[in-house]
Design a protein around this motif. Structure first.
Motif, mmCIF file in Angstrom:
data_model
loop_
_atom_site.group_PDB
_atom_site.id
_atom_site.type_symbol
_atom_site.label_atom_id
_atom_site.label_comp_id
_atom_site.label_asym_id
_atom_site.label_seq_id
_atom_site.Cartn_x
_atom_site.Cartn_y
_atom_site.Cartn_z
ATOM 1 N N GLU A 107 0.837 -1.202 0.000
ATOM 2 C CA GLU A 107 0.000 0.000 0.000
ATOM 3 C C GLU A 107 0.873 1.254 0.000
ATOM 4 O OE1 GLU A 107 -3.606 2.135 2.551
ATOM 5 O OE2 GLU A 107 -2.913 0.125 3.116
ATOM 6 N N CYS A 111 0.801 4.441 -2.528
ATOM 7 C CA CYS A 111 0.598 5.812 -2.042
ATOM 8 C C CYS A 111 1.749 6.715 -2.473
ATOM 9 C CB CYS A 111 0.476 5.809 -0.520
ATOM 10 S SG CYS A 111 -1.072 5.112 0.085
ATOM 11 N N ARG A 115 -0.085 7.788 -6.014
ATOM 12 C CA ARG A 115 -0.857 8.888 -5.440
ATOM 13 C C ARG A 115 0.009 10.032 -4.933
ATOM 14 N NH1 ARG A 115 -5.686 5.735 -2.051
ATOM 15 N NH2 ARG A 115 -6.995 5.316 -3.886
ATOM 16 N N GLN A 117 1.378 10.392 -2.102
ATOM 17 C CA GLN A 117 1.026 10.702 -0.720
ATOM 18 C C GLN A 117 2.174 10.227 0.175
ATOM 19 O OE1 GLN A 117 -2.671 8.502 -0.483
ATOM 20 N NE2 GLN A 117 -3.889 10.279 -1.077
ATOM 21 N N ARG A 120 1.356 9.576 4.090
ATOM 22 C CA ARG A 120 0.665 8.307 4.336
ATOM 23 C C ARG A 120 1.598 7.133 4.065
ATOM 24 N NH1 ARG A 120 -3.977 5.746 5.101
ATOM 25 N NH2 ARG A 120 -4.473 3.867 3.903
ATOM 26 N N ALA A 121 2.370 7.212 3.007
ATOM 27 C CA ALA A 121 3.301 6.122 2.687
ATOM 28 C C ALA A 121 4.308 5.927 3.809
ATOM 29 C CB ALA A 121 4.019 6.419 1.376
ATOM 30 N N GLU A 221 -1.200 16.181 -0.100
ATOM 31 C CA GLU A 221 -1.559 16.031 1.314
ATOM 32 C C GLU A 221 -1.356 17.370 2.027
ATOM 33 O OE1 GLU A 221 -0.405 11.621 2.728
ATOM 34 O OE2 GLU A 221 1.264 12.730 1.878
#
Length: 425
Positions: A107, A111, A115, A117, A120-121, A221
């Protein structure tokens, strides 16, 4: 009549058993076909077969993980749709599962690279490492993430974990990656920058490539304080502390708990110091979140003890902690600060020794030293370049890198010697 009923029940039970038995066999064959499709990188077929398998065995977490991978790796799919579908599969994997760390890494990759991100990563990677501290893939992705966010100077522990697990004959390439992270961090990962769309094919890195990347991460973000700190640090290093402070001031009002992020606090304290707001800088520093340790903490502590509080002996202790860890060993400016502090404390012989060390390091940072090294590192698994890198790191005083480059040189020397012996009639 009773006998007939029993026969009917028996036939029904056997029929149901046969049905489920056949269904299980068909599902297992779907799994085998999915594995074959993976080998062929036929992601569409792999997904279809895995979905068929999961209809029968919905709790198989390994199949969920593979299905998520098949979504992520299929370039024919819309990237956002693929990521959403993949993450949906990963959500089936329980926290107590042995596959949970791998799911979090997968995931995190999505991310980060799709994405963008980064916050979050990073959280996902650190969660994975908390559950599986030796997971090499998590260490590697986190190393790359720190490179991409302007924090490569904090990546050394992750590089070391990666190097430990790298096969001996591949280590020169890993060591080359680390050299680029150390001395050319903004341009250390051109292929990743191209993959993420920050660098056009055939284009060269310039000073704005990193800036565009950091700004994009912040846009993705906007409530993540770290993303604002990364951009502000870029301005600070470019010599524009006013622009950096403006960004940080905005982030104090618009992001989630910025003063709980150590890198944000370190950047804010440094920028305030650079602008002469010493009291406010010291106040921010003294409210350091979390454990009072690490390169950023000791570096700021040394500077404040030296130039704000005039506690030279404390500053000397902190400076020595800073120059004992990366990137302090290559930071000739911080070493010059230590030399001046030693002189102010009346330790002139030690100050002179430190001045000489700082000058030696400064000379090792010159372009004329690094340009030929960087060019030679196109083939890092050659004896001559391994010897050159051993000499460079030895002069710099980095024992870990010196040891590993020397081991590679010795390995190649032995191989050359054995090869020569085999050719002797």
């Amino acid at each position: 009549m009773r006998t007939r009923i029993w026969w009917l029940v028996l036939v029904g039970v056997l029929g149901i058993g046969a049905y489920f038995g056949i269904t299980r066999i068909v599902a297992q064959r779907s799994l085998q076909r999915a594995k074959t499709a993976f080998g062929l990188q036929d992601w569409r077929t792999a997904r279809g077969e895995l979905r068929s398998y999961l209809e029968v065995f919905p709790s198989n977490e390994e199949a969920r993980l593979r299905l998520a991978e098949a979504y992520f790796k299929d370039s024919a799919l819309n990237s956002e749709r693929a990521v959403s579908s993949a993450i949906q599969q990963l959500e089936f994997i329980r926290r107590e599962s042995p596959l949970w760390p791998a799911a979090r890494i997968q995931e995190a990759r999505m991310c980060l690279f799709v994405r963008m991100q980064t916050h979050r990563a990073e959280r996902l990677l650190r969660e994975s490492l908390a559950a599986a501290p030796e997971n090499v893939e998590a260490h590697y992705v986190l190393w790359k993430l720190l490179d991409l966010t302007g924090r490569s100077h904090l990546a050394e522990p992750h590089f070391r974990k990666v190097l430990e697990s790298t096969p001996l004959d591949k280590r020169p390439f890993c060591l080359r990656e680390w050299y680029m992270s150390q001395f050319y961090p903004a341009t250390a990962n051109p292929e990743i920058d191209r993959l993420m769309g920050f660098l056009e094919p055939g284009a060269a890195h310039d000073s704005t490539t990193e800036f565009r990347r950091l700004v994009k991460f912040r846009e993705q973000e906007p409530r993540a304080a770290l993303n604002h700190a990364d951009v502000a640090r870029w301005f600070s290093l470019e010599g524009d502390p006013k622009a950096a402070l403006e960004l940080l001031q905005q982030a104090l009002d618009t992001t989630d708990a910025p003063l709980e992020e150590q890198f944000f606090v370190a950047t804010l304290a440094q920028v305030l110091f650079d602008l002469g707001e010493f009291d406010r800088a010291l106040k921010i520093y003294q409210a350091w979140p979390g454990e009072p340790s690490g390169y950023e903490y000791f570096r700021l502590g040394a500077i404040f003890s030296d130039e704000v509080e005039r506690d030279y002996e404390q500053a000397i202790l902190s400076y020595r902690k800073v120059i004992a860890v990366w990137p302090g060993q290559a930071d000739w400016r911080i070493q010059n600060r230590l030399a001046r502090c030693l002189a102010k404390a009346g330790h002139e012989p030690a100050a002179e020794t430190m001045r000489q060390q700082a000058k030696s390091v400064e000379l090792l940072m010159e372009t004329k030293v690094h340009a030929p090294l960087r060019q030679s590192l196109a083939t890092p698994d050659q004896l001559e370049i391994c010897q050159q890198m051993t000499q460079f790191y030895e002069q710099l005083g980095l024992a870990f890198e010196t040891q590993h480059w020397r081991e590679q040189a010795q390995r190649l020397q032995l191989m050359n010697h054995q090869s020569g012996s085999n050719r002797t009639p």
